[in-house]
Design a protein around this motif. Sequence first.
Motif, PDB file in Angstrom:
ATOM      1  N   SER A 148       3.222   5.775  -2.895  1.00 55.40           N
ATOM      2  CA  SER A 148       3.563   7.054  -2.278  1.00 55.40           C
ATOM      3  C   SER A 148       5.060   7.205  -2.132  1.00 55.40           C
ATOM      4  N   ARG A 149       5.740   6.116  -1.766  1.00 56.90           N
ATOM      5  CA  ARG A 149       7.188   6.193  -1.561  1.00 56.90           C
ATOM      6  C   ARG A 149       7.924   6.414  -2.864  1.00 56.90           C
ATOM      7  N   VAL A 150       7.567   5.690  -3.911  1.00 56.97           N
ATOM      8  CA  VAL A 150       8.296   5.781  -5.182  1.00 56.97           C
ATOM      9  C   VAL A 150       7.916   7.049  -5.943  1.00 56.97           C
ATOM     10  N   PHE A 151       6.638   7.238  -6.205  1.00 59.63           N
ATOM     11  CA  PHE A 151       6.227   8.423  -6.969  1.00 59.63           C
ATOM     12  C   PHE A 151       6.474   9.701  -6.173  1.00 59.63           C
ATOM     13  N   GLY A 152       6.351   9.602  -4.857  1.00 62.17           N
ATOM     14  CA  GLY A 152       6.618  10.774  -4.022  1.00 62.17           C
ATOM     15  C   GLY A 152       8.058  11.212  -4.059  1.00 62.17           C
ATOM     16  N   ALA A 153       8.974  10.276  -4.377  1.00 57.22           N
ATOM     17  CA  ALA A 153      10.400  10.619  -4.462  1.00 57.22           C
ATOM     18  C   ALA A 153      10.737  11.353  -5.751  1.00 57.22           C
ATOM     19  N   ALA A 154       9.808  11.350  -6.705  1.00 58.14           N
ATOM     20  CA  ALA A 154       9.996  12.123  -7.944  1.00 58.14           C
ATOM     21  C   ALA A 154       9.371  13.497  -7.713  1.00 58.14           C
ATOM     22  N   ALA A 155      10.057  14.310  -6.948  1.00 56.12           N
ATOM     23  CA  ALA A 155       9.501  15.568  -6.452  1.00 56.12           C
ATOM     24  C   ALA A 155       8.953  16.440  -7.569  1.00 56.12           C
ATOM     25  N   GLY A 156       7.707  16.894  -7.383  1.00 54.26           N
ATOM     26  CA  GLY A 156       7.102  17.831  -8.317  1.00 54.26           C
ATOM     27  C   GLY A 156       6.557  17.221  -9.583  1.00 54.26           C
ATOM     28  N   LEU A 157       6.521  15.888  -9.687  1.00 56.05           N
ATOM     29  CA  LEU A 157       6.059  15.253 -10.911  1.00 56.05           C
ATOM     30  C   LEU A 157       4.752  14.486 -10.718  1.00 56.05           C
ATOM     31  N   TYR A 158       4.527  13.975  -9.529  1.00 55.16           N
ATOM     32  CA  TYR A 158       3.325  13.185  -9.257  1.00 55.16           C
ATOM     33  C   TYR A 158       2.691  13.648  -7.944  1.00 55.16           C
ATOM     34  N   GLU A 159       1.400  13.390  -7.834  1.00 60.61           N
ATOM     35  CA  GLU A 159       0.752  13.432  -6.527  1.00 60.61           C
ATOM     36  C   GLU A 159       0.043  12.094  -6.342  1.00 60.61           C
ATOM     37  N   VAL A 160       0.109  11.571  -5.144  1.00 65.43           N
ATOM     38  CA  VAL A 160      -0.460  10.260  -4.851  1.00 65.43           C
ATOM     39  C   VAL A 160      -1.576  10.427  -3.828  1.00 65.43           C
ATOM     40  N   CYS A 179      15.141   6.020  -2.653  1.00 66.80           N
ATOM     41  CA  CYS A 179      14.449   4.914  -1.982  1.00 66.80           C
ATOM     42  C   CYS A 179      15.399   3.778  -1.604  1.00 66.80           C
ATOM     43  N   VAL A 180      16.666   3.900  -2.019  1.00 64.67           N
ATOM     44  CA  VAL A 180      17.688   2.884  -1.757  1.00 64.67           C
ATOM     45  C   VAL A 180      17.230   1.518  -2.269  1.00 64.67           C
ATOM     46  N   VAL A 181      16.866   1.492  -3.559  1.00 66.02           N
ATOM     47  CA  VAL A 181      16.478   0.243  -4.216  1.00 66.02           C
ATOM     48  C   VAL A 181      17.216   0.142  -5.535  1.00 66.02           C
ATOM     49  N   PRO A 182      17.320  -1.057  -6.113  1.00 65.24           N
ATOM     50  CA  PRO A 182      17.964  -1.190  -7.426  1.00 65.24           C
ATOM     51  C   PRO A 182      17.255  -0.319  -8.454  1.00 65.24           C
ATOM     52  N   LEU A 217       0.833  -1.205   0.000  1.00 67.14           N
ATOM     53  CA  LEU A 217       0.000   0.000   0.000  1.00 67.14           C
ATOM     54  C   LEU A 217       0.868   1.254   0.000  1.00 67.14           C
ATOM     55  N   GLY A 218       2.013   1.208   0.665  1.00 67.11           N
ATOM     56  CA  GLY A 218       2.874   2.372   0.760  1.00 67.11           C
ATOM     57  C   GLY A 218       3.825   2.562  -0.396  1.00 67.11           C
ATOM     58  N   ILE A 219       3.962   1.565  -1.280  1.00 63.99           N
ATOM     59  CA  ILE A 219       4.936   1.662  -2.375  1.00 63.99           C
ATOM     60  C   ILE A 219       4.671   2.850  -3.303  1.00 63.99           C
ATOM     61  N   ALA A 228       4.097  -8.735 -10.143  1.00 66.98           N
ATOM     62  CA  ALA A 228       4.096  -9.792  -9.141  1.00 66.98           C
ATOM     63  C   ALA A 228       4.102  -9.173  -7.749  1.00 66.98           C
ATOM     64  N   GLY A 229       4.446  -9.963  -6.746  1.00 68.11           N
ATOM     65  CA  GLY A 229       4.304  -9.500  -5.379  1.00 68.11           C
ATOM     66  C   GLY A 229       5.436  -8.643  -4.864  1.00 68.11           C
ATOM     67  N   ALA A 230       5.140  -7.929  -3.772  1.00 69.24           N
ATOM     68  CA  ALA A 230       6.106  -7.190  -2.946  1.00 69.24           C
ATOM     69  C   ALA A 230       7.037  -6.325  -3.772  1.00 69.24           C
ATOM     70  N   ALA A 231       8.336  -6.719  -3.849  1.00 69.33           N
ATOM     71  CA  ALA A 231       9.333  -5.861  -4.484  1.00 69.33           C
ATOM     72  C   ALA A 231       9.035  -5.590  -5.949  1.00 69.33           C
ATOM     73  N   ALA A 232       8.297  -6.476  -6.616  1.00 71.71           N
ATOM     74  CA  ALA A 232       7.938  -6.227  -8.006  1.00 71.71           C
ATOM     75  C   ALA A 232       7.040  -5.000  -8.131  1.00 71.71           C
ATOM     76  N   GLY A 233       6.348  -4.651  -7.046  1.00 75.28           N
ATOM     77  CA  GLY A 233       5.574  -3.417  -7.049  1.00 75.28           C
ATOM     78  C   GLY A 233       6.472  -2.199  -7.138  1.00 75.28           C
ATOM     79  N   VAL A 234       7.627  -2.264  -6.470  1.00 73.87           N
ATOM     80  CA  VAL A 234       8.619  -1.191  -6.600  1.00 73.87           C
ATOM     81  C   VAL A 234       9.115  -1.140  -8.036  1.00 73.87           C
ATOM     82  N   ASP A 235       9.393  -2.315  -8.608  1.00 74.48           N
ATOM     83  CA  ASP A 235       9.911  -2.373  -9.978  1.00 74.48           C
ATOM     84  C   ASP A 235       8.949  -1.726 -10.975  1.00 74.48           C
ATOM     85  N   VAL A 236       7.660  -2.045 -10.868  1.00 74.95           N
ATOM     86  CA  VAL A 236       6.722  -1.513 -11.852  1.00 74.95           C
ATOM     87  C   VAL A 236       6.532  -0.011 -11.674  1.00 74.95           C
ATOM     88  N   CYS A 237       6.577   0.480 -10.426  1.00 76.83           N
ATOM     89  CA  CYS A 237       6.450   1.926 -10.210  1.00 76.83           C
ATOM     90  C   CYS A 237       7.678   2.660 -10.753  1.00 76.83           C
TER      91      CYS A 237
END
Length: 324
Positions: free
Chosen positions: A24-36, A185-188, A20-22, A156-165
Amino acid sequence: MGNLHRVVVLALDGVYPFELGIPSRVFGAAAGLYEVLTCSVDGRPVRTNADFSVTVEHGPEVLRTADTVLLPPFDTSLLSRELPAGVAEVLGSVPTGARLVSICTGAFVLAGAGLLDGRSATTHWALAETFRSWFPQVVLDPDVLFVDDGDVLTSAGAAAGVDVCLHLVRKDHGAAVANQVARACVVPPWRDGGQAQYIERPVPEATSHGTSATRQWALENLHDPLTLGELADHARMSLRTFARRFSEEVGLSPGRWLIQQRVARARHLLESTDLAVDDIAGQVGFATGASLRQHMHTAIGVSPLAYRRTFRGTAAAPPEAANV
């Protein structure tokens, strides 16, 4: 705020808090480009699959204003062929042309609403048999991290949500912005959507000699042809052992991984330099500009020059435009 790309997350009962938090965390880190914005079917608090509930700030009316709608996963004990109460109605309010994205079990909701009929999709590998039996009209690929089918993306599950965002950030704004988001976000920064989502032995045994040093060496020498034999020699392994161990550690064959890295490097150079396509091809290890064009088109569906125009906003095509 009106110029921001609006991502609306629809939280259903039993939602997994991490996923649920992915957005906001990923798109929110792209400052000024998205609102979640996060909503529920009725605007009320949503129980999670953990020992707490979450209060959302919005009701379903915000779905009518979405540019992207994202469905995070919910507890598998709540899976059903039938949509949860009220979901069909609220999904019907999503504007035509809005992008639809699911993580893990969220694909069951899209499929239940008929939004995946005849389309390619994925979900968590452990749920593949159930998904196929319930939704045979969907072209399911359970072996990949995510599927980009244009205006509908499933992961797919969990970390793949980070990948798709991250993939969506890269698709919208280019590799440089996506890499900045990944660092924040300290992710690949990039895992290819076609990478295997389930690897039987993802981490080599402590006593084994892995391939990570050879992968680093390959990245430093992408401009060279780099045959499988050269990679195996660098790792001091036989061809068969190297290919097997590489796939176990990475989830891709050495050849496919090399192409992925070369395309990624080419995208960076297209965004950050004015080098001609043929020059970039040489720097990333493709024999010709035509080879780079073919691999880029296979990977992301556009030519190098179209990609450069999108992410650098060039007013006129560079001199090599005749070679598109």
